[in-house]
Design a protein around this motif. Structure first.
Motif, short mmCIF file in Angstrom:
data_model
loop_
_atom_site.label_atom_id
_atom_site.label_comp_id
_atom_site.label_asym_id
_atom_site.label_seq_id
_atom_site.Cartn_x
_atom_site.Cartn_y
_atom_site.Cartn_z
N ALA A 218 0.82 -1.21 0.00
CA ALA A 218 0.00 0.00 0.00
C ALA A 218 0.86 1.26 0.00
CB ALA A 218 -0.93 -0.01 1.21
N ARG A 225 -3.65 1.13 -6.60
CA ARG A 225 -5.02 1.48 -6.25
C ARG A 225 -5.81 2.00 -7.45
NH1 ARG A 225 -5.51 4.25 -1.72
NH2 ARG A 225 -3.38 3.83 -1.03
N ALA A 228 -9.24 -0.06 -9.72
CA ALA A 228 -10.34 -0.33 -8.79
C ALA A 228 -11.21 -1.49 -9.25
CB ALA A 228 -11.19 0.94 -8.62
N TRP A 231 -9.66 -4.80 -8.47
CA TRP A 231 -9.70 -5.08 -7.04
C TRP A 231 -11.10 -5.49 -6.60
CZ3 TRP A 231 -5.60 -6.17 -4.41
CH2 TRP A 231 -4.37 -5.62 -4.77
N LEU A 278 -6.81 -5.34 0.86
CA LEU A 278 -6.48 -4.35 -0.16
C LEU A 278 -7.65 -4.14 -1.11
CD1 LEU A 278 -2.79 -5.37 -0.96
CD2 LEU A 278 -3.58 -3.40 0.37
N TRP A 282 -9.23 -0.49 -1.81
CA TRP A 282 -9.01 0.11 -3.14
C TRP A 282 -10.12 -0.17 -4.14
CZ3 TRP A 282 -3.25 -1.83 -3.67
CH2 TRP A 282 -2.46 -1.10 -2.78
#
Length: 360
Positions: A218, A225, A228, A231, A278, A282
């Protein structure tokens, strides 16, 4: 609901950059543990959730490692050289665990001496001293020595990472250090040899290192990030994978699945929970909103109290014959667990949350 938001869900003043969704992840962790124990006791025969409880504890470990290492690594080199910062770290770690832990031990010792066999933790004087010395962990108390020992390891790991990030290619050297520590821990304390409910940190070190690794990613690869959508997809895939790790599901499908395997999948659960963490941070979307919801955040805020008191409540009400109370017995049991957790949090956890001796 307004009282819950302003009183219980108020983040600690000592914690900057509080992320609500991580409270919800902690809530998921304790719900997994409670659901497993309810299944073990026959309260939740369907769906059978026996064998999933350890995965919830691993999520606790990952969250703890992530939050602590992220906070340490966010400090300046000057701060990390100050004795006051580490004195404050030590005080905060003691106050996080010991007030409530000590209360549980003393109550259990008194009730054991009084002959209350329905109390879950049966501690004679010798067992009390062993628990105080972190040399024993009865029932769910096994995780306390593990967690507290990690608090002693973490400063050294973070100081090494902080030193490496100042070197050329430091972020890669730091990642290599964490991977090397993980492989070393897996060789030194092989998962196949891990006793059930071991109080030795070594067997679970790879789980904690996964949380430290998430904090390192991070901070050193913030550009990740930007993806998105990826993720979000990963977050849902990991939640599905958690469901697929439920032994009862495999049994229902006619397959053989040893519940003990979940007790030793340290690397798999460590990596999976770290990636889910995470994803929640994110990914945004429904996954992040789910873990930012008030019910899950409430469970997360009182999770330590719920973790320590849920088994005494379950066993105590069982002894009173609550199973014979009809259709309302399970809601009453869950309500009693939540009430005990909230009261315990307000009286024995929240008063210590903002205590610190260094104001930097």
């Amino acid at each position: 609901m307004g009282w819950i938001r302003t009183d219980i869900l108020r983040p600690p003043q000592a914690r900057g950059g509080h992320v609500q969704a991580l409270d919800g992840l902690r809530g998921l962790a304790v719900l997994i543990v409670i659901a497993s124990h309810l299944s073990n006791a026959g309260w939740l025969p369907q769906p059978g959730l026996v064998g999933i409880g350890k995965s919830g504890v691993y999520l606790f470990f990952v969250l703890s490692a992530y939050l602590l290492s992220h906070a340490i690594l966010a400090r300046s080199p000057l701060d990390l050289r100050r004795a006051g910062y580490w004195m404050n770290y030590a005080l905060r770690r003691v106050l996080r665990i010991w007030p409530l832990y000590l209360l549980v031990l003393l109550v259990s010792w008194v009730l054991t001496r009084l002959g209350v066999t329905a109390w879950h933790y049966q501690l004679d004087t010798a067992a009390l001293w062993r628990h105080l010395a972190l040399r024993e962990g009865q029932s769910v108390l096994w995780s306390i020595p593990v967690e507290f020992t990690f608090y002693l390891w973490l400063p050294g790991i973070c100081l090494a990472l902080a030193w490496l990030r100042g070197r050329p290619g430091g972020r890669w050297w730091g990642l290599g250090l964490l991977l090397a520590l993980g492989f070393w821990a897996s060789w030194r304390w092989p998962a196949s040899a891990a006793p059930t409910n071991s109080i030795q940190l070594g067997y679970y070190l790879v789980v904690f290192l996964s949380g430290v690794g998430a904090a390192w990613l991070a901070q050193q690869w913030p550009g990740l990030r930007r993806h998105a959508r990826a993720w979000r997809v990963l977050g849902w895939a990991l939640l599905v994978a958690l469901a697929l790790a439920t032994p009862g599901l495999w049994v229902a499908l006619g397959a053989k699945f040893n519940p003990e395997m979940n007790h030793r999948w340290f690397a798999a659960f460590g990596a999976g929970w770290a990636l889910l963490l995470l994803s929640v941070l994110w990914g945004g979307g429904l996954v992040s909103r789910l873990f930012s919801s008030t019910p899950l955040r409430l469970m997360g805020m009182v999770s330590f109290s719920a973790y320590l008191w849920h088994m005494p409540v379950l066993q105590g009400l069982d002894a009173l014959g609550i199973r014979d109370w009809g259709a309302w017995c399970l809601p009453l049991l869950l309500g009693a667990m939540l009430t005990a957790a909230v009261v315990s949090f307000l009286l024995f956890e929240r008063p210590w949350r903002d205590v610190r001796i260094w104001q930097g």
